[in-house]
Design an enzyme around this catalytic site. Structure first.
Site, short mmCIF file in Angstrom:
data_model
loop_
_atom_site.label_atom_id
_atom_site.label_comp_id
_atom_site.label_asym_id
_atom_site.label_seq_id
_atom_site.Cartn_x
_atom_site.Cartn_y
_atom_site.Cartn_z
N ARG A 236 0.81 -1.22 0.00
CA ARG A 236 0.00 0.00 0.00
C ARG A 236 0.85 1.28 0.00
O ARG A 236 0.51 2.25 -0.66
CB ARG A 236 -0.86 -0.04 1.26
CG ARG A 236 -2.07 0.77 1.18
CD ARG A 236 -2.97 0.46 2.33
NE ARG A 236 -3.87 -0.62 2.03
CZ ARG A 236 -4.80 -1.05 2.88
NH1 ARG A 236 -4.93 -0.49 4.06
NH2 ARG A 236 -5.60 -2.03 2.54
N HIS B 260 -5.59 6.65 6.29
CA HIS B 260 -6.47 5.49 6.45
C HIS B 260 -6.28 4.76 7.78
O HIS B 260 -7.24 4.40 8.43
CB HIS B 260 -6.17 4.54 5.29
CG HIS B 260 -7.00 3.29 5.27
ND1 HIS B 260 -8.37 3.32 5.09
CD2 HIS B 260 -6.67 1.98 5.37
CE1 HIS B 260 -8.84 2.08 5.09
NE2 HIS B 260 -7.82 1.25 5.28
N ARG C 289 1.30 -1.38 7.32
CA ARG C 289 0.39 -2.50 7.63
C ARG C 289 0.02 -3.28 6.37
O ARG C 289 -0.34 -2.69 5.34
CB ARG C 289 -0.89 -1.96 8.27
CG ARG C 289 -1.93 -3.02 8.56
CD ARG C 289 -3.16 -2.40 9.19
NE ARG C 289 -3.79 -1.49 8.28
CZ ARG C 289 -4.93 -1.74 7.63
NH1 ARG C 289 -5.55 -2.89 7.78
NH2 ARG C 289 -5.46 -0.84 6.83
P1 FAD Z 1 -12.86 1.45 15.70
O1 FAD Z 1 -13.59 0.43 14.93
O2 FAD Z 1 -12.43 2.63 14.97
O3 FAD Z 1 -13.70 1.86 16.96
C1 FAD Z 1 -13.31 2.94 17.78
C2 FAD Z 1 -14.48 3.30 18.68
O4 FAD Z 1 -14.06 4.18 19.70
C3 FAD Z 1 -15.60 4.02 17.97
O5 FAD Z 1 -16.81 3.46 18.43
C4 FAD Z 1 -15.49 5.45 18.45
O6 FAD Z 1 -16.71 6.16 18.46
C5 FAD Z 1 -15.00 5.22 19.86
N1 FAD Z 1 -14.30 6.36 20.47
C6 FAD Z 1 -13.18 6.97 20.03
N2 FAD Z 1 -12.82 7.95 20.87
C7 FAD Z 1 -13.73 7.96 21.87
C8 FAD Z 1 -13.92 8.73 23.04
N3 FAD Z 1 -13.10 9.74 23.36
N4 FAD Z 1 -14.98 8.47 23.83
C9 FAD Z 1 -15.85 7.47 23.52
N5 FAD Z 1 -15.72 6.72 22.43
C10 FAD Z 1 -14.67 6.94 21.62
N6 FAD Z 1 -9.12 -3.28 8.26
C11 FAD Z 1 -9.13 -4.58 7.89
O7 FAD Z 1 -8.51 -5.42 8.54
N7 FAD Z 1 -9.84 -4.96 6.78
C12 FAD Z 1 -10.56 -4.09 6.03
O8 FAD Z 1 -11.19 -4.47 5.07
C13 FAD Z 1 -10.55 -2.72 6.41
N8 FAD Z 1 -11.24 -1.80 5.69
C14 FAD Z 1 -11.32 -0.52 6.16
C15 FAD Z 1 -12.11 0.40 5.47
C16 FAD Z 1 -12.28 1.67 5.96
C17 FAD Z 1 -13.13 2.65 5.23
C18 FAD Z 1 -11.61 2.06 7.16
C19 FAD Z 1 -11.76 3.43 7.70
C20 FAD Z 1 -10.78 1.16 7.82
C21 FAD Z 1 -10.63 -0.13 7.33
N9 FAD Z 1 -9.83 -1.06 7.98
C22 FAD Z 1 -9.83 -2.36 7.56
C23 FAD Z 1 -9.18 -0.73 9.25
C24 FAD Z 1 -10.05 -1.30 10.39
O9 FAD Z 1 -11.40 -1.11 10.07
C25 FAD Z 1 -9.74 -0.66 11.71
O10 FAD Z 1 -8.37 -0.64 11.95
C26 FAD Z 1 -10.40 -1.45 12.85
O11 FAD Z 1 -11.75 -1.64 12.55
C27 FAD Z 1 -10.24 -0.69 14.15
O12 FAD Z 1 -11.05 -1.29 15.11
P2 FAD Z 1 -11.07 -0.70 16.57
O13 FAD Z 1 -12.08 -1.47 17.33
O14 FAD Z 1 -9.71 -0.63 17.10
O15 FAD Z 1 -11.54 0.82 16.39
C1 SIN Z 2 -9.76 -2.13 1.78
O1 SIN Z 2 -10.79 -2.78 1.66
O2 SIN Z 2 -9.13 -1.67 0.83
C2 SIN Z 2 -9.25 -1.81 3.16
C3 SIN Z 2 -8.48 -2.94 3.66
C4 SIN Z 2 -7.67 -2.54 4.85
O3 SIN Z 2 -7.58 -1.37 5.20
O4 SIN Z 2 -7.06 -3.43 5.43
#
Ligand code: FAD
Ligand code: SIN
Length: 542
Positions: A295, A356, A391
């Site tokens: 990436r 991202h 990553r």
């Molecule tokens: P998040 O899912 O981001 O959750 C964080 C939570 O914390 C949210 O609910 C937020 O509201 C809450 N929060 C934050 N700050 C506060 C606060 N101060 N007080 C209260 N609540 C708070 N990864 C993959 O492995 N495969 C994929 O296909 C992929 N596609 C992606 C596509 C997109 C568009 C994006 C943006 C990311 C993608 N990623 C993908 C990355 C992956 O989605 C994330 O790294 C992962 O979901 C993070 O999970 P998490 O539970 O750590 O955080």
């Molecule tokens: C994607 O679907 O391109 C996002 C995958 C990722 O962020 O790991």
């Protein structure tokens, strides 16, 4: 005449408080409830439950497609990470990939299958094999829906939507050299009342996700403001790897549809990147792996073509695949583009790189353990060393899931034991606060900071630009700190204070790394150092 405002709220006590409703927070709670069915839990989330990066994940979750594939998954991860992955974290997390898929299947996630009911795997850049388990192009939403359904059956989890964590409450044993530093609670803003409550807990879990909003263009939703990193740093924890903010190559370029990702899985299924004017597949000039290079390489190639040719976007072209295939494999992307007047089977899609994924975060082991006792960091907000300098696609959902399950076991030791408080926890003090700041003044800082970060600390960096950016960030930080102490606390102000701190930490880390590696590209230091190490910054307890 200025009125004094009181924001002092109530006092809540739980066995564990989990901040964040993405994959990491939800899986932690589901595991913990199994282990401790009589304990009390609070789930804090600053928007609605589904507002998270997880909900928007498209491509899927990476996991070895057979026992023999584990070593290749490890080797692909190490090579994407460009020499900076921590091998023990890589093995500990990736070896649990197949188990993670079984766990999600048990939670009811309906991964795509072929006509013989075998699970289908997609391919993404940097992977030497098909190992991305997916639910069409809405994998994240399918995972969140299944986990939330399961969570709704649990009586002992109190859910606080529209509540924003502000700061951790910690204590240090008085007069003890080497005394332990311990988290005992957190201040939380309730958006509807403006009150700031104290939540005390035996265990506090930061599952707060990434910080894409630090940059002008991002694939992330609005909640991604690096709050966990900022809170932990202010509490004195170490953070690391923050110069490695990952830029995704293909955000849709459209005047009215912002933050819409076009999944890497399209390139996995054969999509080409082309110059709009000539149609050239320009990746041939950058990597033998063409569009499936890692990436960092693809995003930088696009950036470079855009900069040198003065273009606003490049084209992603998958028109050589049939409409039936595209509609079946990428239903959400197909329909969304169609609603914008673009037919994926006939039209090339304008795309740009965008912030991202936060490659660094709060220093923690694979069990989420941080420098601060009783404080755990899991998912994107944590820095385990799995991703190194870049990553590998779709490794983050896996990391979030594995870490959260590990952390539930690791934090069991504290769940029943209340910390001995050296002083009672103080209620929020707002006696000096006046309500006279205009929201537009906060917004202007947001806009300014994000534009500056993209320009000076984005995909291509220089010493001079980073120094300029540090000065700009520190000036804004001083103004914002003053607002924070003087004026009514709002969610916007909390987030602004956090993104300016995370921006500072990104810039300091980028200045410290005088080489080009993975997602960190220094025009003035193009080569890689032989003895490259992780960049770690220690917070100062405030
Ligand atoms: P998040 O899912 O981001 O959750 C964080 C939570 O914390 C949210 O609910 C937020 O509201 C809450 N929060 C934050 N700050 C506060 C606060 N101060 N007080 C209260 N609540 C708070 N990864 C993959 O492995 N495969 C994929 O296909 C992929 N596609 C992606 C596509 C997109 C568009 C994006 C943006 C990311 C993608 N990623 C993908 C990355 C992956 O989605 C994330 O790294 C992962 O979901 C993070 O999970 P998490 O539970 O750590 O955080
Ligand atoms: C994607 O679907 O391109 C996002 C995958 C990722 O962020 O790991």
């Amino acid at each position: 005449m200025q009125n004094t405002i009181s924001q002092q709220g109530r006092y809540f006590a739980f066995d564990a408080v989990v901040i964040g409703s993405g994959i990491a927070g939800l899986c932690y709670l589901l595991e913990m409830v199994k282990l401790k069915p009589n304990a009390t839990f609070a789930l804090i989330t600053k928007g609605k439950l589904h507002q998270s990066n997880t909900h928007y994940a498209q491509g899927g979750i990476a996991a070895a497609n057979a026992p023999s594939d584990i070593k290749d998954h490890i080797s692909d991860t190490l090579s994407a990470g460009d020499g900076l992955c921590k091998l023990d974290a890589v093995s500990a997390i990736l070896e649990k990939g197949p188990d993670a898929i079984q766990y999600l299947l048990k939670q009811g996630v309906l991964f795509d299958r072929d006509a013989n009911k075998h699970l289908l795997c997609g391919k993404e850049a940097g992977h030497s094999d098909r190992r991305i388990f997916h639910v069409g192009d809405k994998t994240g939403a399918a995972i969140v829906d299944a986990l939330l359904k399961e969570l709704s059956t649990k009586q002992n989890i109190s859910i606080f939507e529209d509540h924003t964590a502000i700061n951790l409450i910690t204590q240090i044993e008085p007069h003890q050299p080497g005394a332990s530093h311990e988290a005992v609670g957190v201040y939380i803003l309730e958006e509807s009342t403006g009150l700031i409550h104290v939540f005390s807990a035996n265990v506090i879990v930061l599952a707060t996700g990434g910080a894409g909003k630090v940059y002008r263009y991002t694939t992330n939703p609005n909640v991604a403001t690096g709050d966990g990193v900022a809170m932990a740093y202010r509490a004195g924890a170490r953070v690391g790897g923050l110069e490695f903010y990952q830029f995704h190559p293909t955000l849709l370029y459209h005047p009215s549809k912002h933050n819409f990702l076009i999944s890497e899985a399209l390139r996995g299924e054969g999509a080409y990147l082309r110059l709009p004017e000539t149609g050239e597949r320009f990746m041939q000039r950058y990597s033998d792996n063409m569009e499936l290079a890692t990436r960092d390489v693809v995003a930088r190639a696009i950036f470079c073509e855009m900069e040198t040719r003065g273009m606003e976007y490049v084209h992603l072209d998958i028109t050589h695949k049939s409409k039936a295939f595209l509609q079946k494999r990428f239903p959400m992307i197909f329909d969304t583009l169609l609603s914008l007047g673009l037919d994926l089977s006939r039209d090339k899609v304008p795309v740009v790189p965008a912030a991202h994924y936060m490659g660094g975060g709060i220093l923690s082991d694979v069990n989420g353990k941080t420098d601060i006792k009783r404080l755990y960091a899991i998912g994107e907000t944590a820095f385990t060393g799995l991703h190194g300098a870049n990553r590998l696609a779709s490794n983050s959902l896996l990391e979030g899931l594995v870490m959260s399950r590990n952390a539930s076991n690791a934090s069991l030791v504290f769940i029943d034991s209340k910390p001995d408080l050296y002083k009672p926890i103080k209620a929020w003090d707002s006696t000096t606060v006046v309500d006279s700041r205009r929201a537009s003044q906060i917004n202007e800082h947001w806009r300014g900071l994000r534009g500056e970060m993209s320009c000076y600390a984005g995909m291509v960096r220089t010493e001079a630009g980073l120094h300029d950016q540090l000065k700009l960030v520190l000036t804004r930080k001083e103004i914002i700190e003053e607002c924070y102490w003087k004026y009514t606390i709002t969610r916007d102000l909390i987030e602004l204070r956090n993104i300016v701190l995370v921006a500072e930490l990104i810039v300091r880390s980028a200045l410290n790394r005088r080489e080009s590696r993975g997602g960190h590209y220094r025009e003035d230091y193009l080569v890689k150092l032989e003895d490259s190490e992780h960049s770690i910054l220690r917070g100062e307890a405030q």
